[in-house]
Design a protein around this motif. Structure first.
Motif, PDB file in Angstrom:
ATOM      1  N   ALA A  82       0.840  -1.198   0.000  1.00 13.39           N
ATOM      2  CA  ALA A  82       0.000   0.000   0.000  1.00 13.39           C
ATOM      3  C   ALA A  82       0.873   1.246   0.000  1.00 13.39           C
ATOM      4  CB  ALA A  82      -0.906  -0.019   1.231  1.00 13.39           C
ATOM      5  N   ASN A  83       0.285   2.361  -0.476  1.00 12.57           N
ATOM      6  CA  ASN A  83       1.003   3.628  -0.433  1.00 12.57           C
ATOM      7  C   ASN A  83       1.312   4.009   1.009  1.00 12.57           C
ATOM      8  OD1 ASN A  83       0.990   4.032  -3.198  1.00 12.57           O
ATOM      9  ND2 ASN A  83      -0.950   5.151  -3.179  1.00 12.57           N
ATOM     10  N   PRO A  84       2.408   4.728   1.245  1.00 13.45           N
ATOM     11  CA  PRO A  84       2.685   5.220   2.601  1.00 13.45           C
ATOM     12  C   PRO A  84       1.544   6.111   3.072  1.00 13.45           C
ATOM     13  CG  PRO A  84       4.596   5.492   1.174  1.00 13.45           C
ATOM     14  CD  PRO A  84       3.456   5.099   0.289  1.00 13.45           C
ATOM     15  N   ALA A  85       1.410   6.204   4.393  1.00 11.34           N
ATOM     16  CA  ALA A  85       0.288   6.939   4.973  1.00 11.34           C
ATOM     17  C   ALA A  85       0.734   8.303   5.486  1.00 11.34           C
ATOM     18  CB  ALA A  85      -0.340   6.141   6.106  1.00 11.34           C
ATOM     19  N   ILE A  86      -0.205   9.261   5.398  1.00 11.28           N
ATOM     20  CA  ILE A  86      -0.103  10.535   6.120  1.00 11.28           C
ATOM     21  C   ILE A  86      -1.235  10.515   7.143  1.00 11.28           C
ATOM     22  CG2 ILE A  86      -0.254  13.033   5.980  1.00 11.28           C
ATOM     23  CD1 ILE A  86       0.761  12.862   3.107  1.00 11.28           C
ATOM     24  N   LEU A  87      -0.895  10.617   8.411  1.00  5.73           N
ATOM     25  CA  LEU A  87      -1.879  10.527   9.486  1.00  5.73           C
ATOM     26  C   LEU A  87      -2.216  11.909  10.008  1.00  5.73           C
ATOM     27  CD1 LEU A  87      -3.436   8.718  11.639  1.00  5.73           C
ATOM     28  CD2 LEU A  87      -1.423   9.066  13.064  1.00  5.73           C
ATOM     29  N   THR A  88      -3.512  12.216  10.140  1.00  8.46           N
ATOM     30  CA  THR A  88      -3.944  13.461  10.775  1.00  8.46           C
ATOM     31  C   THR A  88      -4.809  13.101  11.974  1.00  8.46           C
ATOM     32  OG1 THR A  88      -6.026  13.756   9.554  1.00  8.46           O
ATOM     33  CG2 THR A  88      -3.995  14.525   8.497  1.00  8.46           C
ATOM     34  N   VAL A  89      -4.641  13.836  13.069  1.00  8.78           N
ATOM     35  CA  VAL A  89      -5.453  13.591  14.253  1.00  8.78           C
ATOM     36  C   VAL A  89      -5.883  14.926  14.855  1.00  8.78           C
ATOM     37  CG1 VAL A  89      -3.321  13.276  15.583  1.00  8.78           C
ATOM     38  CG2 VAL A  89      -5.498  12.573  16.564  1.00  8.78           C
ATOM     39  N   ASP A  90      -7.196  15.081  15.024  1.00 11.09           N
ATOM     40  CA  ASP A  90      -7.774  16.292  15.606  1.00 11.09           C
ATOM     41  C   ASP A  90      -9.149  15.919  16.143  1.00 11.09           C
ATOM     42  OD1 ASP A  90      -7.271  19.667  14.910  1.00 11.09           O
ATOM     43  OD2 ASP A  90      -9.048  18.920  15.978  1.00 11.09           O
ATOM     44  N   ASP A  91      -9.474  16.379  17.363  1.00 13.17           N
ATOM     45  CA  ASP A  91     -10.756  16.024  17.968  1.00 13.17           C
ATOM     46  C   ASP A  91     -11.902  16.911  17.468  1.00 13.17           C
ATOM     47  OD1 ASP A  91     -11.234  18.018  20.816  1.00 13.17           O
ATOM     48  OD2 ASP A  91      -9.492  18.184  19.497  1.00 13.17           O
ATOM     49  N   ASP A  92     -11.577  18.002  16.791  1.00 16.79           N
ATOM     50  CA  ASP A  92     -12.603  18.875  16.223  1.00 16.79           C
ATOM     51  C   ASP A  92     -12.986  18.332  14.847  1.00 16.79           C
ATOM     52  OD1 ASP A  92     -13.086  22.442  16.090  1.00 16.79           O
ATOM     53  OD2 ASP A  92     -13.988  20.910  14.817  1.00 16.79           O
ATOM     54  N   PRO A  93     -14.224  17.821  14.687  1.00 16.01           N
ATOM     55  CA  PRO A  93     -14.583  17.189  13.405  1.00 16.01           C
ATOM     56  C   PRO A  93     -14.379  18.100  12.208  1.00 16.01           C
ATOM     57  CG  PRO A  93     -16.248  16.729  15.079  1.00 16.01           C
ATOM     58  CD  PRO A  93     -15.327  17.755  15.661  1.00 16.01           C
ATOM     59  N   ALA A  94     -14.716  19.398  12.366  1.00 18.18           N
ATOM     60  CA  ALA A  94     -14.582  20.313  11.228  1.00 18.18           C
ATOM     61  C   ALA A  94     -13.130  20.489  10.829  1.00 18.18           C
ATOM     62  CB  ALA A  94     -15.215  21.668  11.570  1.00 18.18           C
ATOM     63  N   VAL A  95     -12.265  20.684  11.819  1.00 15.06           N
ATOM     64  CA  VAL A  95     -10.845  20.842  11.528  1.00 15.06           C
ATOM     65  C   VAL A  95     -10.268  19.548  10.970  1.00 15.06           C
ATOM     66  CG1 VAL A  95      -8.579  21.329  12.528  1.00 15.06           C
ATOM     67  CG2 VAL A  95     -10.582  22.613  13.298  1.00 15.06           C
ATOM     68  N   SER A  96     -10.692  18.417  11.539  1.00 16.63           N
ATOM     69  CA  SER A  96     -10.199  17.127  11.070  1.00 16.63           C
ATOM     70  C   SER A  96     -10.538  16.905   9.605  1.00 16.63           C
ATOM     71  CB  SER A  96     -10.798  16.012  11.932  1.00 16.63           C
ATOM     72  OG  SER A  96     -10.355  14.755  11.495  1.00 16.63           O
ATOM     73  N   ARG A  97     -11.801  17.196   9.241  1.00 22.86           N
ATOM     74  CA  ARG A  97     -12.190  17.031   7.834  1.00 22.86           C
ATOM     75  C   ARG A  97     -11.436  18.001   6.935  1.00 22.86           C
ATOM     76  NH1 ARG A  97     -17.371  16.585  10.226  1.00 22.86           N
ATOM     77  NH2 ARG A  97     -17.766  18.791   9.776  1.00 22.86           N
ATOM     78  N   SER A  98     -11.207  19.209   7.425  1.00 23.48           N
ATOM     79  CA  SER A  98     -10.540  20.225   6.614  1.00 23.48           C
ATOM     80  C   SER A  98      -9.103  19.847   6.299  1.00 23.48           C
ATOM     81  CB  SER A  98     -10.592  21.565   7.341  1.00 23.48           C
ATOM     82  OG  SER A  98      -9.894  22.561   6.628  1.00 23.48           O
ATOM     83  N   ARG A 143      -0.542   9.665  -4.174  1.00 21.75           N
ATOM     84  CA  ARG A 143       0.704   8.977  -3.797  1.00 21.75           C
ATOM     85  C   ARG A 143       0.703   8.457  -2.362  1.00 21.75           C
ATOM     86  NH1 ARG A 143       4.239  13.818  -4.193  1.00 21.75           N
ATOM     87  NH2 ARG A 143       2.212  14.875  -4.115  1.00 21.75           N
ATOM     88  N   TYR A 144      -0.176   9.010  -1.537  1.00 21.73           N
ATOM     89  CA  TYR A 144      -0.194   8.654  -0.119  1.00 21.73           C
ATOM     90  C   TYR A 144      -1.626   8.381   0.328  1.00 21.73           C
ATOM     91  CZ  TYR A 144       4.542  10.536  -0.025  1.00 21.73           C
ATOM     92  OH  TYR A 144       5.862  10.775  -0.271  1.00 21.73           O
ATOM     93  N   ARG A 145      -1.763   7.472   1.261  1.00 22.09           N
ATOM     94  CA  ARG A 145      -3.044   7.237   1.917  1.00 22.09           C
ATOM     95  C   ARG A 145      -3.197   8.263   3.034  1.00 22.09           C
ATOM     96  NH1 ARG A 145      -3.064   1.846   4.638  1.00 22.09           N
ATOM     97  NH2 ARG A 145      -5.213   2.459   5.079  1.00 22.09           N
ATOM     98  N   VAL A 146      -4.368   8.841   3.155  1.00 23.77           N
ATOM     99  CA  VAL A 146      -4.638   9.789   4.234  1.00 23.77           C
ATOM    100  C   VAL A 146      -5.483   9.068   5.280  1.00 23.77           C
ATOM    101  CG1 VAL A 146      -5.651  11.992   4.885  1.00 23.77           C
ATOM    102  CG2 VAL A 146      -4.508  11.734   2.655  1.00 23.77           C
ATOM    103  N   VAL A 147      -4.916   8.925   6.481  1.00 25.10           N
ATOM    104  CA  VAL A 147      -5.597   8.254   7.584  1.00 25.10           C
ATOM    105  C   VAL A 147      -5.990   9.324   8.594  1.00 25.10           C
ATOM    106  CG1 VAL A 147      -5.392   6.542   9.414  1.00 25.10           C
ATOM    107  CG2 VAL A 147      -4.256   6.160   7.211  1.00 25.10           C
ATOM    108  N   ARG A 148      -7.265   9.363   8.954  1.00 25.13           N
ATOM    109  CA  ARG A 148      -7.776  10.407   9.837  1.00 25.13           C
ATOM    110  C   ARG A 148      -8.255   9.786  11.141  1.00 25.13           C
ATOM    111  NH1 ARG A 148     -12.891  13.363   9.994  1.00 25.13           N
ATOM    112  NH2 ARG A 148     -13.653  12.102   8.258  1.00 25.13           N
ATOM    113  N   GLY A 177       2.707  -4.111   8.297  1.00 28.09           N
ATOM    114  CA  GLY A 177       3.960  -3.833   7.603  1.00 28.09           C
ATOM    115  C   GLY A 177       3.915  -2.608   6.724  1.00 28.09           C
ATOM    116  N   GLU A 178       2.977  -1.693   6.981  1.00 23.20           N
ATOM    117  CA  GLU A 178       2.842  -0.496   6.145  1.00 23.20           C
ATOM    118  C   GLU A 178       3.654   0.658   6.723  1.00 23.20           C
ATOM    119  OE1 GLU A 178      -1.153   0.431   5.001  1.00 23.20           O
ATOM    120  OE2 GLU A 178      -1.765  -1.671   5.001  1.00 23.20           O
ATOM    121  N   GLN A 179       3.881   1.665   5.880  1.00 19.17           N
ATOM    122  CA  GLN A 179       4.730   2.792   6.249  1.00 19.17           C
ATOM    123  C   GLN A 179       3.898   4.041   6.533  1.00 19.17           C
ATOM    124  OE1 GLN A 179       7.132   2.718   2.635  1.00 19.17           O
ATOM    125  NE2 GLN A 179       8.882   2.032   3.839  1.00 19.17           N
TER     126      GLN A 179
END
Length: 552
Positions: A2-18, A30-35, A53-55
Motif C-alpha cells: 500500500a502507499n505510505p500513509a499521512i496521518l492526521t489527528v484532531d478532535d474537532d470534526p470540522a478541523v479534522s475534515r478540513s 501517492r499517499y493514503r490519508v488516515v484520519r 507492515g505499512e509505512q
C-alpha cells in the motif's frame, strides 16, 4: 504494498475534515490519508498499520485534544514509527508549547492554525516533511508472529529479545484457535513452541538469539576485520562512545550481546535526564541514540558475546564466543552491570515464568488486575513500580530498609507516595517462591523478627544490586574486589603504575591497566550510576582515545 500513509489527528470534526481534505487534494494519488479523532484512536491506527507492515511518512496532530494532547500523542507515536515526520498543529497562544515539543518529541515542525491558503502555509511544510522522509523512509516491517505458552520461559525470552530490540511482533497463545492453526500449518505441536513466523512463511522453532537476530534483520557480522575503536556494550555509555567516536571520524563498531540500551533501555520512564522536562522512556532514548550512531557511520552488532581481550603491540584483539575475533587500535569497555540474582528457594526454577529480573515491560499488560511485587529500593525499581501501577490492581514494593530515601530519587518517592495502588513494605525480604507451571505464591520475611507470611501472586520483578559484566576479562584488566574495572588514578598504588604498564606516562582518567583500553559507565569502579554520567563518560573516553592515538 500500500502507499505510505499521512496521518492526521484532531478532535474537532470540522478541523479534522478540513486538514484531511487539503492533504488528500494534494497528495492523495501517492499517499493514503488516515484520519483519527483522538490521540488514542490515532495510536490504535498506527499499531494496525505497523502490524500490516505499512509505512507512515508524516503525522500531523492538533495540540489541544482532551485525554491525550498532541505532544503526548507524538511522543507515544515515536515508539511505533520513529522515522515518521512529526508536525504539531497549534493556535498562536500555544506557540510556546510547540517550541517545548521540539525537545520532548524531536518535533520537525509546528504549524499555526488556520493554515489558509494551504498553497502558502500547509503544502510547503508537508512537502519538506515528505522530502525528508523519502530520503530516509521507515523500514518495511514484516508481520512477525510469536506463538508460545503464557508461562514458558523460552517464549518469554523470544518476546523480550524482540521487544528490547524494538522489533514489532504479534503474540499468539499456542492454545488459542489462531495459534493452534498456525502450529498445525507448520506441522508442529504445542511442545515445539516458541515458534516465530514471518510474513513470507519462514518458521523458526525454538530459535536462539543469534538465529532470531539474523532472521529479523539485525546486523551480527562485522564489515571489517580492523577498526579504530571497538565499543563493548550498548548501554548509555557505549552508545555515547559510538556516537562521538563515529562522528569524529573513527572507524567504530559497537558490540552488544543482547539489545541496545542496557538497563536504561528497559526503563519505562527516565524523568531526570537533561533536556527532557516531561521525561523519556528508555526505549525512546535508546532508539534515538542508536539511530544517531548509525547516521554517523558506526556499525552496531547484536548477539555478539565477547569472551576475551588480548594485547598485541598497538593492536587490541577481542575474541567472540563463536571462535572469531575482531581487532582495533582502541577499546571502550561499557558492558554495564546486571541485576544480582535473588537467592531464595524456588525462584531460579520459576525465572521467566512469573519471576523476572528487570522491568520486563512486555509483561505489563498481562498484569492487569493482578497483585504485582517489586523487589528493590533504587530508581529502577521505582520506575518499574510506577509503570506497573498503570495495569495492576496493586503494586507492592519490598525493601529491606526502613524507607526509600537512602536509595531512590526524591521525585520518584513523591510519585510513589501519590499513587494510591502502590504500597511500600519496609523491612521485608523474599524468603521463597513456589508454584506448578508458574509462580503462584511468595514467602515474605521480616529480617528483624524472622516473622514470615505467605502471599499469592504470579508476578515478581527483581531489581537488587548490581554485578559488573567483567568475568570475561579474566586477568587481562585489573579490577577491584567486586569486579569493577579500575581506571586512571585508581591504578596508581602508592604512586606506582600498574604491573605490565608499558608507556612512559600515567594512565588517563578512564584508561584501564591495558593501554588503549578505556572503561565508561557503570562497569567502571567508583562511577556515578546515572544515565547522564554514563553518556558523558562515553564521550570523554573518545576524547582520551584521540590523545592516546596521537602518541602511538
Amino acid at each position: 504494498m500500500a502507499n505510505p500513509a499521512i496521518l492526521t489527528v484532531d478532535d474537532d470534526p470540522a478541523v479534522s475534515r478540513s486538514v484531511a481534505r487539503d492533504i488528500r487534494r494534494r497528495y492523495g494519488d501517492r499517499y493514503r490519508v488516515v484520519r483519527a479523532d483522538s490521540g488514542q484512536a490515532a495510536l490504535d491506527a498506527l499499531r494496525e498499520l505497523k502490524l500490516r507492515g505499512e509505512q507512515v511518512a508524516v503525522m500531523l496532530a492538533d495540540y489541544r485534544m482532551p485525554h491525550m494532547n498532541g505532544i503526548q500523542f507524538l511522543e507515544s507515536a515515536m515508539d511505533i514509527y520513529p522515522r515518521a515526520r512529526r508536525v504539531l498543529l497549534t493556535a498562536y497562544a500555544d506557540t510556546e508549547a510547540a517550541i517545548d515539543a521540539i525537545n520532548i518529541v524531536d518535533l520537525d515542525h509546528y504549524l499555526l492554525k488556520p493554515w489558509n491558503p494551504p498553497e502558502e502555509k500547509l503544502y510547503p511544510v508537508v512537502d519538506a516533511m515528505l522530502d525528508a522522509w523519502t530520503a530516509a523512509p521507515d523500514e518495511t516491517i514484516n508481520d512477525i508472529r510469536v506463538i508460545g505458552h503464557r508461562w514458558s520461559a523460552p517464549s518469554y525470552a523470544v518476546r523480550d529479545f524482540l521487544a528490547r530490540n524494538l522489533v514489532p511482533y504479534r503474540w499468539l497463545l499456542a492454545d488459542d484457535p489462531e495459534g493452534g492453526r498456525l502450529l498445525a500449518a507448520a506441522g508442529l505441536t504445542v511442545d515445539d513452541v516458541p515458534l516465530v513466523l514471518s510474513s513470507d512463511g519462514t518458521a523458526l522453532v525454538k530459535p536462539g538469539e543469534a538465529e532470531l537476530a539474523a532472521h529479523v534483520g539485525l546486523t551480527t557480522t562485522p564489515a571489517e576485520d580492523f577498526y579504530d575503536l571497538v565499543v563493548v556494550g550498548a548501554g548509555p555509555a557505549g552508545l555515547g562512545a559510538a556516537v562521538y567516536g563515529a562522528s569524529e571520524g573513527l572507524r567504530t563498531v559497537l558490540l552488544e550481546q543482547r539489545a541496545t540500551g542496557g538497563q536504561a533501555g528497559q526503563s519505562s520512564r527516565i524523568e531526570n535526564y537533561l533536556g527532557f522536562p516531561d521525561g523519556v522512556s528508555g526505549a525512546q532514548l535508546t532508539e534515538r541514540a542508536r539511530r544517531q550512531a548509525l547516521r554517523f557511520g558506526a556499525e552496531i552488532l547484536t548477539t555478539r558475546e565477547v569472551v576475551g581481550l588480548e594485547s598485541g603491540g598497538t593492536t587490541r584483539l577481542l575474541r567472540f564466543g563463536d571462535g572469531n575475533a575482531i581487532a582495533a587500535h582502541t577499546v571502550v569497555l561499557a558492558t554495564g552491570v546486571s541485576y544480582r540474582m535473588l537467592e531464595a528457594p524456588g525462584l531460579a526454577e520459576l525465572t521467566g515464568r512469573g519471576v523476572f529480573y528487570g522491568s520486563a515491560a512486555t509483561e505489563a499488560p498481562a498484569c492487569a488486575g493482578e497483585e504485582v511485587y517489586v523487589v528493590g529500593g533504587a530508581n529502577s525499581a521505582g520506575q518499574a513500580a510506577m509503570h506497573f501501577s498503570r495495569y495492576a490492581r496493586r503494586v507492592h514494593i519490598l525493601i529491606r530498609a526502613g524507607d526509600l530515601r537512602r536509595s531512590m530519587s526524591q521525585y520518584l518517592i513523591d510519585q510513589i507516595e501519590g499513587t494510591p495502588n502502590i504500597t511500600v513494605h519496609p523491612y521485608t525480604s523474599v524468603a521463597g517462591g513456589a508454584g506448578d507451571d508458574h509462580l503462584e505464591r511468595l514467602t515474605l520475611c521480616d529480617p528483624r523478627s524472622g516473622e514470615v507470611r505467605e502471599v499469592r501472586t504470579s508476578w515478581l520483578f527483581i531489581f537488587i544490586g548490581a554485578e559488573p559484566r567483567t568475568d570475561w576479562l579474566d586477568k587481562s584488566i585489573l579490577r577491584d574486589d567486586r569486579g569493577f574495572v579500575l581506571t586512571g588514578s585508581d591504578l596508581l598504588a602508592d604512586g606506582r603504575r600498574p604491573p605490565g604498564w608499558s608507556l612512559p606516562r600515567d594512565p588517563y582518567h578512564l584508561e584501564s591497566s591495558m593501554p588503549g583500553v578505556f572503561a565508561a559507565g557503570d562497569v567502571r569502579a567508583a562511577s556515578v550510576k546515572r544515565v547522564a554520567s554514563a553518556v558523558g563518560e562515553g564521550a570523554m573516553a573518545v576524547s582520551l582515545i584521540h590523545r592516546y592515538m596521537e602518541t602511538q
